[in-house]
Write a protein that holds these residues in place. Structure first.
Motif, PDB file in Angstrom:
ATOM      1  N   PRO A  18      -1.243  29.423  54.332  1.00 29.62           N
ATOM      2  CA  PRO A  18      -2.223  30.492  54.121  1.00 29.62           C
ATOM      3  C   PRO A  18      -3.553  29.908  53.647  1.00 29.62           C
ATOM      4  CG  PRO A  18      -0.699  30.422  52.306  1.00 29.62           C
ATOM      5  CD  PRO A  18      -0.208  29.427  53.313  1.00 29.62           C
ATOM      6  N   PRO A  19      -4.627  30.686  53.699  1.00 32.55           N
ATOM      7  CA  PRO A  19      -5.948  30.192  53.302  1.00 32.55           C
ATOM      8  C   PRO A  19      -6.027  29.729  51.843  1.00 32.55           C
ATOM      9  CG  PRO A  19      -6.124  32.375  54.303  1.00 32.55           C
ATOM     10  CD  PRO A  19      -4.672  32.037  54.196  1.00 32.55           C
ATOM     11  N   CYS A  20      -5.122  30.202  50.994  1.00 31.36           N
ATOM     12  CA  CYS A  20      -5.169  29.829  49.575  1.00 31.36           C
ATOM     13  C   CYS A  20      -4.514  28.477  49.294  1.00 31.36           C
ATOM     14  CB  CYS A  20      -4.495  30.901  48.725  1.00 31.36           C
ATOM     15  SG  CYS A  20      -2.742  31.144  49.093  1.00 31.36           S
ATOM     16  N   ALA A  21      -3.811  27.927  50.267  1.00 35.09           N
ATOM     17  CA  ALA A  21      -3.088  26.659  50.054  1.00 35.09           C
ATOM     18  C   ALA A  21      -4.043  25.567  49.582  1.00 35.09           C
ATOM     19  CB  ALA A  21      -2.398  26.230  51.343  1.00 35.09           C
ATOM     20  N   GLY A  22      -3.684  24.947  48.473  1.00 39.07           N
ATOM     21  CA  GLY A  22      -4.497  23.867  47.915  1.00 39.07           C
ATOM     22  C   GLY A  22      -5.683  24.337  47.098  1.00 39.07           C
ATOM     23  N   ARG A  23      -5.810  25.640  46.894  1.00 42.69           N
ATOM     24  CA  ARG A  23      -6.961  26.183  46.160  1.00 42.69           C
ATOM     25  C   ARG A  23      -6.513  27.038  44.977  1.00 42.69           C
ATOM     26  NH1 ARG A  23     -10.817  28.874  50.499  1.00 42.69           N
ATOM     27  NH2 ARG A  23     -12.339  28.536  48.870  1.00 42.69           N
ATOM     28  N   MET A  24      -5.374  26.734  44.392  1.00 39.54           N
ATOM     29  CA  MET A  24      -4.799  27.573  43.350  1.00 39.54           C
ATOM     30  C   MET A  24      -5.728  27.776  42.150  1.00 39.54           C
ATOM     31  SD  MET A  24      -1.976  28.857  44.132  1.00 39.54           S
ATOM     32  CE  MET A  24      -2.153  28.931  45.888  1.00 39.54           C
ATOM     33  N   GLU A  37     -14.728  35.171  45.221  1.00 42.52           N
ATOM     34  CA  GLU A  37     -14.429  34.262  46.326  1.00 42.52           C
ATOM     35  C   GLU A  37     -12.939  34.292  46.676  1.00 42.52           C
ATOM     36  OE1 GLU A  37     -14.727  29.574  47.634  1.00 42.52           O
ATOM     37  OE2 GLU A  37     -15.835  30.241  45.874  1.00 42.52           O
ATOM     38  N   ALA A  38     -12.093  34.325  45.664  1.00 41.67           N
ATOM     39  CA  ALA A  38     -10.643  34.387  45.905  1.00 41.67           C
ATOM     40  C   ALA A  38     -10.276  35.660  46.668  1.00 41.67           C
ATOM     41  CB  ALA A  38      -9.882  34.310  44.583  1.00 41.67           C
ATOM     42  N   LYS A  39     -10.874  36.779  46.285  1.00 45.52           N
ATOM     43  CA  LYS A  39     -10.611  38.033  46.984  1.00 45.52           C
ATOM     44  C   LYS A  39     -11.067  37.949  48.437  1.00 45.52           C
ATOM     45  CE  LYS A  39     -10.772  41.239  43.071  1.00 45.52           C
ATOM     46  NZ  LYS A  39     -11.492  42.389  42.501  1.00 45.52           N
ATOM     47  N   GLY A  44      -8.535  37.634  55.085  1.00 42.25           N
ATOM     48  CA  GLY A  44      -8.021  37.244  56.387  1.00 42.25           C
ATOM     49  C   GLY A  44      -6.622  36.657  56.358  1.00 42.25           C
ATOM     50  N   CYS A  45      -5.951  36.743  55.248  1.00 42.68           N
ATOM     51  CA  CYS A  45      -4.649  36.104  55.094  1.00 42.68           C
ATOM     52  C   CYS A  45      -3.536  36.948  55.724  1.00 42.68           C
ATOM     53  CB  CYS A  45      -4.344  35.879  53.614  1.00 42.68           C
ATOM     54  SG  CYS A  45      -2.760  35.070  53.344  1.00 42.68           S
ATOM     55  N   TRP A  65      -3.991  38.045  43.650  1.00 44.90           N
ATOM     56  CA  TRP A  65      -2.804  38.039  44.511  1.00 44.90           C
ATOM     57  C   TRP A  65      -3.031  39.033  45.640  1.00 44.90           C
ATOM     58  CZ3 TRP A  65       1.169  34.703  43.523  1.00 44.90           C
ATOM     59  CH2 TRP A  65       1.186  34.097  42.274  1.00 44.90           C
ATOM     60  N   GLY A  66      -3.066  38.554  46.860  1.00 43.55           N
ATOM     61  CA  GLY A  66      -3.241  39.444  48.008  1.00 43.55           C
ATOM     62  C   GLY A  66      -4.531  40.231  47.969  1.00 43.55           C
ATOM     63  N   GLY A  67      -5.553  39.673  47.355  1.00 44.61           N
ATOM     64  CA  GLY A  67      -6.850  40.335  47.275  1.00 44.61           C
ATOM     65  C   GLY A  67      -7.024  41.249  46.085  1.00 44.61           C
TER      66      GLY A  67
END
Length: 91
Positions: A18-24, A37-39, A44-45, A65-67
């Protein structure tokens, strides 16, 4: 359930990262710019709905979480600052 365990559960069984991978770090920031930015990343996830639903079900303690922004296990519109409010300055 810890945030890492919850994320592992959500990602189990999907083929692409998913787009969040590596950006925790971005998804657990306390800065309004990072939260926005996280939202945006979540929009698009492909697993955003499942991510948000699992966060609600497991009362995710904090983060995006999930926007949706979660604080103390519930979705909130904006992060409530920690600590005492500032004293009002007399005019």
């Amino acid at each position: 359930m810890s945030a890492l365990m919850l994320m592992s559960k959500i990602l189990d069984g999907i083929d692409t990262a998913p787009p969040c991978a590596g950006r925790m770090r971005l998804f657990f920031s306390h800065h309004p710019v990072d939260i926005a930015e996280a939202k945006t990343v979540c929009r698009g996830c492909p697993v955003a709905d499942a991510c948000r639903a699992d966060a609600v079900a497991h009362r995710a303690p904090e983060g995006v979480w999930g926007g949706a922004l979660f604080q103390c296990g519930v979705p909130v519109a904006a992060r409530v600052p920690v600590g005492r409010p500032r004293k009002a300055v007399a005019p």
